[in-house]
Design a protein around this motif. Structure first.
Motif, short mmCIF file in Angstrom:
data_model
loop_
_atom_site.label_atom_id
_atom_site.label_comp_id
_atom_site.label_asym_id
_atom_site.label_seq_id
_atom_site.Cartn_x
_atom_site.Cartn_y
_atom_site.Cartn_z
N GLY A 265 -22.47 51.82 -51.24
CA GLY A 265 -23.39 51.02 -52.04
C GLY A 265 -24.41 50.28 -51.23
O GLY A 265 -25.06 49.36 -51.74
N LEU A 266 -24.57 50.63 -49.95
CA LEU A 266 -25.51 49.93 -49.10
C LEU A 266 -26.67 50.83 -48.70
O LEU A 266 -26.54 52.05 -48.63
N THR A 267 -27.80 50.20 -48.44
CA THR A 267 -28.97 50.90 -47.90
C THR A 267 -29.38 50.16 -46.63
O THR A 267 -28.77 49.15 -46.26
N LYS B 22 -31.81 48.30 -46.23
CA LYS B 22 -32.25 46.94 -46.57
C LYS B 22 -31.10 45.95 -46.53
O LYS B 22 -31.30 44.76 -46.29
N ASP B 23 -29.88 46.44 -46.77
CA ASP B 23 -28.71 45.57 -46.76
C ASP B 23 -28.27 45.18 -45.35
O ASP B 23 -27.46 44.28 -45.18
N VAL B 24 -28.80 45.89 -44.35
CA VAL B 24 -28.43 45.57 -42.96
C VAL B 24 -29.67 45.12 -42.19
O VAL B 24 -29.76 45.29 -40.97
N ASP B 25 -30.62 44.55 -42.89
CA ASP B 25 -31.86 44.08 -42.28
C ASP B 25 -31.54 43.04 -41.19
O ASP B 25 -30.80 42.08 -41.41
N ALA C 61 -37.08 44.93 -42.38
CA ALA C 61 -37.70 45.11 -43.69
C ALA C 61 -39.22 44.90 -43.58
O ALA C 61 -39.70 44.14 -42.75
N THR D 281 -22.77 50.31 -43.32
CA THR D 281 -22.02 49.09 -43.61
C THR D 281 -22.58 47.98 -42.73
O THR D 281 -23.44 48.22 -41.88
N LYS D 282 -22.08 46.78 -42.91
CA LYS D 282 -22.54 45.65 -42.11
C LYS D 282 -22.10 45.76 -40.65
O LYS D 282 -22.66 45.11 -39.78
#
Length: 309
Positions: free
Chosen positions: A34-36, A38-41, A75, A115-116
């Protein structure tokens, strides 16, 4: 139970299975997470593994996958990648091609996991907008954050980047074949530590001039195509030849490919050059065979040889 109700239940089951990945037989990890990007910017990732699907870092030709990238998404549409030349992070436009395929730094990747703490990117070879099949698109790159490496795994980037026991066993297996057939170019493979030639006479000058047939190949695997320029003074006559030799673990030279010769003249020219290699090169050079992971084996180099009277 009515036919309509049975059909509805079956249809619901099929849709659920397909949504869970049962329809394809493969799990799209990036989507399921569920991550892209952008989620690990702003999170910096260090490449710790670069492997083929069989888990190895080498192929049968001696080509080694070396993990050395550092990535950071910025980003809204930029990927920062470490540049050894600039000794810093360089910005590249991040293009979302389709599905989970992206392009940045002149490379195509499929995001298999985001993932993070980690990324898994599959490097793709794209030709005429089509993903090429085979080994060229079978490269999986794993990235971890510094915090995950040090706090969770309790190790270092360098330690994780080292070749595995499986890599060593594979190279030993390839090397053993060269011991049985030292002159065979089909069993010889590229050495990550290339053949080292040094003159032992003032009548010989030598230089590693580049990498034969490398074309647009990157420096990271230029060792696949080593070429030496050797000039011999006071030779029996003037000559200029360009050819390849297989160098075995004992430093013996076996002439293989010869350039600039008609097919019908190859046998005679090979015999001539082999004589020069046996008489001149073997006696005028210190020859150290190529090695991979510290294991010596037969490998091939190109020589541009010049003789001056």
């Amino acid at each position: 139970m009515s036919f309509k109700r049975i059909f509805f239940i079956l249809a619901t089951i099929l849709v659920t299975l397909y949504a869970c990945g049962g329809g394809s037989g493969q799990k799209n990890t990036a989507t399921d997470a569920g991550l892209t990007f952008k989620d690990v910017d702003g999170i910096r990732f260090y490449e710790v593994k670069r492997r083929f699907s069989n888990g190895l870092s080498f192929n049968k030709d001696g080509f080694m996958l070396q993990p050395n990238w550092i990535l950071e998404f910025k980003a809204p549409d930029t990927m920062l990648a470490y540049s050894p030349e600039k000794k810093g992070m360089e910005a590249f436009f991040l293009l979302h091609d389709h599905a989970k395929i992206y392009n940045f730094a002149r490379e195509y990747f499929r995001a298999k996991l985001i993932t993070k703490d980690s990324l898994i990117l599959q490097r793709l070879q794209v030709e005429a907008l089509v993903v090429a099949k085979g080994e060229v698109s079978d490269v999986n790159c794993t990235y971890y954050t510094k915090n995950y490496i040090e706090k969770v795994l309790k190790t270092t980037v360098g330690e994780l980047q080292r070749p595995t026991k499986a890599d060593t066993a594979f190279i030993k297996q390839l090397a053993a074949k060269t011991y049985k057939h030292p002159a065979n170019p089909d069993t010889a493979f590229a050495a990550t530590e290339i053949v080292d030639l040094k003159p032992n006479s003032k009548n010989v000058s030598l230089k590693l001039i580049g990498y034969a047939d490398s074309g647009a190949h990157r420096k990271s695997y230029a060792y696949m195509y080593p070429e030496y320029r050797i000039e011999i003074n006071k030779s029996y006559k003037e000559f200029s030849y360009r050819f390849s030799v297989v160098v075995d673990v004992k430093g013996n030279l076996y002439v293989n490919r010869i350039q600039g010769v008609l097919p019908e003249d190859v046998p005679h020219r090979r015999k001539l050059i082999q004589g020069i290699a046996d008489v001149y090169l073997k006696n005028l050079l210190h020859i150290k065979p190529g090695t991979t992971l510290g294991i010596p084996h037969s490998s091939e180099i190109t020589i541009s040889l010049i003789g001056n009277k």
